[in-house]
Design a protein around this motif. Sequence first.
Motif, PDB file in Angstrom:
ATOM      1  N   TRP A 232      37.884  24.770  40.218  1.00  0.00           N
ATOM      2  CA  TRP A 232      37.596  26.385  40.195  1.00  0.00           C
ATOM      3  C   TRP A 232      38.796  27.220  41.136  1.00  0.00           C
ATOM      4  O   TRP A 232      39.812  28.091  40.165  1.00  0.00           O
TER       5      TRP A 232
ATOM      6  N   LEU B  89      34.226  36.045  37.432  1.00  0.00           N
ATOM      7  CA  LEU B  89      34.127  36.465  38.876  1.00  0.00           C
ATOM      8  C   LEU B  89      34.485  35.936  39.730  1.00  0.00           C
ATOM      9  O   LEU B  89      35.038  36.650  40.964  1.00  0.00           O
ATOM     10  N   LEU B  90      35.176  34.988  39.612  1.00  0.00           N
ATOM     11  CA  LEU B  90      35.883  33.898  40.460  1.00  0.00           C
ATOM     12  C   LEU B  90      36.499  34.144  41.423  1.00  0.00           C
ATOM     13  O   LEU B  90      38.149  35.286  40.571  1.00  0.00           O
ATOM     14  N   PRO B  91      37.311  33.883  42.865  1.00  0.00           N
ATOM     15  CA  PRO B  91      38.500  34.461  42.857  1.00  0.00           C
ATOM     16  C   PRO B  91      40.189  33.900  42.098  1.00  0.00           C
ATOM     17  O   PRO B  91      39.693  32.493  41.970  1.00  0.00           O
TER      18      PRO B  91
ATOM     19  N   GLU C 230      31.092  31.530  45.677  1.00  0.00           N
ATOM     20  CA  GLU C 230      32.390  31.309  46.093  1.00  0.00           C
ATOM     21  C   GLU C 230      32.973  33.021  46.010  1.00  0.00           C
ATOM     22  O   GLU C 230      33.893  33.061  45.989  1.00  0.00           O
ATOM     23  N   SER C 231      32.265  33.710  45.015  1.00  0.00           N
ATOM     24  CA  SER C 231      32.883  35.086  44.938  1.00  0.00           C
ATOM     25  C   SER C 231      32.541  35.988  46.062  1.00  0.00           C
ATOM     26  O   SER C 231      32.732  36.798  45.361  1.00  0.00           O
TER      27      SER C 231
END
Lengths: 344, 533
Positions: free
Chosen positions: B129, B89-91, B64-65
Amino acid sequence: MIKGMLQLTERGLYCAAADVYIDPWLPVDRAIITHAHGDHARWGSKHYLASRDGGRVLRTRMGADANIELIDYGEPRTINGVRITLVPAGHILGSAQVRLELDGDVWCVSGDYKTEPDPTCSAFEPVRCNTFITESTFGLPIYRWCSQHETFADMRTWWAENAALGRASIIYAYALGKAQRILAGMLGADIGPIYTHGAVERLTNDYRESGITLHPTSPVVAQPKGTSFAGSLIIAPPSAAGSTWLRRFGDISTAFASGWMQVRGARRRRSLDKGFILSDHVDWPALIEAVAATGAENVWVTHGYREQVVRYLTDKGLAAQAIASHWEGEDEQGPAVADEEAIA
Amino acid sequence: MKQFALLFSAIDSTTSTNRKVEAMAEYFATASPANAAWAVYFLSGGRPKRLIGVRKVAEWAMTESGVPPWLFEECYHAVGDLAETIALLLPPPTVVNAEKPLHEWVETVLLPLGTVAEDEQRTAVLDAWRQLDGTERFIWNKLITGSFRVGVSEQLVVRALARASSIDEGVIAHRLSGHWTPGAQNFSALIEPDSSDADRSRPFPFYLAYALEDELEALGQPTEWQAEWKWDGIRSQVIRRDGTTYIWTRGGELATDRFPEIVAAAELLPDGTVLDGEVMPWLDDAAMPFAQLQRRIGRKKLGPKILADVPVVLIAYDLLELGGIDLRSESMSSRRAKLEAVCERGEGPARSIFLSPTIALATWDDARLAQSNSREHRAEGLMLKRLDSEYGVGRRKGSWWKWKVQPFSIDAVMVYAQPGHGRRALLHTDYTFAVRDGDALVPFAKAYSGLTDREIRELDAWIRRHTIEKFGPVRHVEPVHVFELHFEGIQKSPRHKSGVAVRFPRIARWRTDKPAAEADTIETLRTLLAAQQ
Ligand SMILES: [Zn+2]
Ligand SMILES: [Zn+2]
């Protein structure tokens, strides 16, 4: 013809063609200083060249005897055919990137920089170059700054909550740059004078004399005995944390303003009540973007997470290499680095 | 979820117990009962069982990131916490202002994760998320990986609930003990002024002893104290009410059907009785090692063989309720007299419930002598309880002390390391230790607890750089680091290369001052073994 414009020597980055060092860590004859932070501006060299904007703070840091020559941003200086220009780095007042050009080959040393706007210094300007030497203090993708407006709004709310409970709010911030950026961020807040630690006050006055508008301050030492600090906001350098200097403030809440506060563990290790994410360095996206904006085919990485940034850039097809910096031990990076007082 | 995240930040951002309790009390007073119920559950350490593997969550986060595995690992090393690394880290979220209350997140998204197929799990997690940011995202990651922790104990949660509701702490603690399940109604009942309809199966909060620190003489006269063996079993309450028996362990498990022998004996108890004691594996009138009890607990079905091999008893040491009357405010000596009478009736022919023997104390030297003989009685030390003490709530210093015998101690060399589980799955946390035998090193124990997070990270970095050989996840490392290991027992074991097996080994400290050449030898182990037999 020598191999390149710059080489790393035991005294620091050296330009043989112009016989000048950039931010040398040992005394040399001629030094160009990117900015006045202690890890960049070292005592003992015979001649310093630096930006005019940062003249006052550099003088405070280097003492009355230092031989300092100031030039404007963009005002070229040619030494032995090397055309040297200082370009705003957006890090603190007077911070500069050093652009060097010889026979069409352009190099740029970033010093410390950020690309976010900051009312206390000139905005970062990208420099097209063949070789870019970048810092990487926060060179991991976990470092992605939230908007500074949010941070300043949080700071005001935090102060107001503490004030309502009769507590003094203490923000630890690096005395040069970060402290003044907070004072600019507090402009217009209904806080009354912000009290300062002596180390902060001196540099704050330098900023004011350099023409930067900041929130009114009053040094803690100037207050009469028995002054109540309940409900006030106090800015102190990180070294004041845990010291007896804090005793006079009664019930306090403490915070640290730094990019390291992005990570919960860094805040908890210092047993702070609050961490404000506010950095004068580029975060990861800005770092990657800044590198791309230079168009450089060669990138040297220093200061921080350099191995990681090098690997990332190499995977993207750039010729990247890490260069040692005097200010880190042989230790591996990561939390150990984050533990040290904000290397500014 | 926002309000819960604010509460989390408030607790997380102070080291003052009082500020933590204040923050929780305010939350409990203002949150909806449905949300408050889950907050009580999570804050007091409740964890839904195994929802998703940590590694899967990490993989989805990398995709995802767009962060490659090596860089993810670097980030994890800098952060030291997987849930936080992922949150950072995730957008940024793509759905904004999607506030969903805590109970809805838990009931409609979190709990179903444990029962659906992997791709559905993935969709649900990614969806979350994309809606959550900052602290909320971090908390969510902690919840799905079963690693949610914040610096409060159940006792502090109880105190906050008491403050928010003006109900006595003891009453709240009692209502919370046993199988309290989160839900709006149950939360309301928790802070309700009147509760005549108390759950009949519910145990009392266990009163806990502190480890003895001072000299015995500091406790006053030995005649003011009751001494008993400290058994190494499972602390439990046996409840006999309305013709039904319930057995609760201190861990909060309803374990009635695990111990049929005790249930049979409990039928002889008068109605309205609650005993506090130790469930022990017991054969031929002697205690068996705790490992035997673990073996029995591990069985899904209790067949005739295991029941015959590892019978259990309840060694009763306190009486909390008799004839339906709460005795906890009576003195230890008064409760003990009543306990003796009850046990006479309850022992039954198989003696599956019996009275904990007391040790006569004329002088403190009697206690010292008994304590030093604990191992012969297969006990792990002495319990000292003030004769005039009531049965308190939680842990309160001063009236009950446990005095354990010193553990065995050995300085051993780390020879193998492998990654741990759960939140430490990316760090090497399970180690194998060896003693010296001439020039060779003989492995004899595995241990994975006792180091601080900081030491674990430091050691992990060292292990990665000093691996001699890899066997799957196991690394054979250079024999350099010496650790002081403690353990509770030592037995002969032909199955082990060292010839001995030690019980409950753990790391007492990292002997950075000691080179491997000065670690203990196989002879030291043999001497300990001989002394024990
Ligand atoms: Zn700097
Ligand atoms: Zn720097």
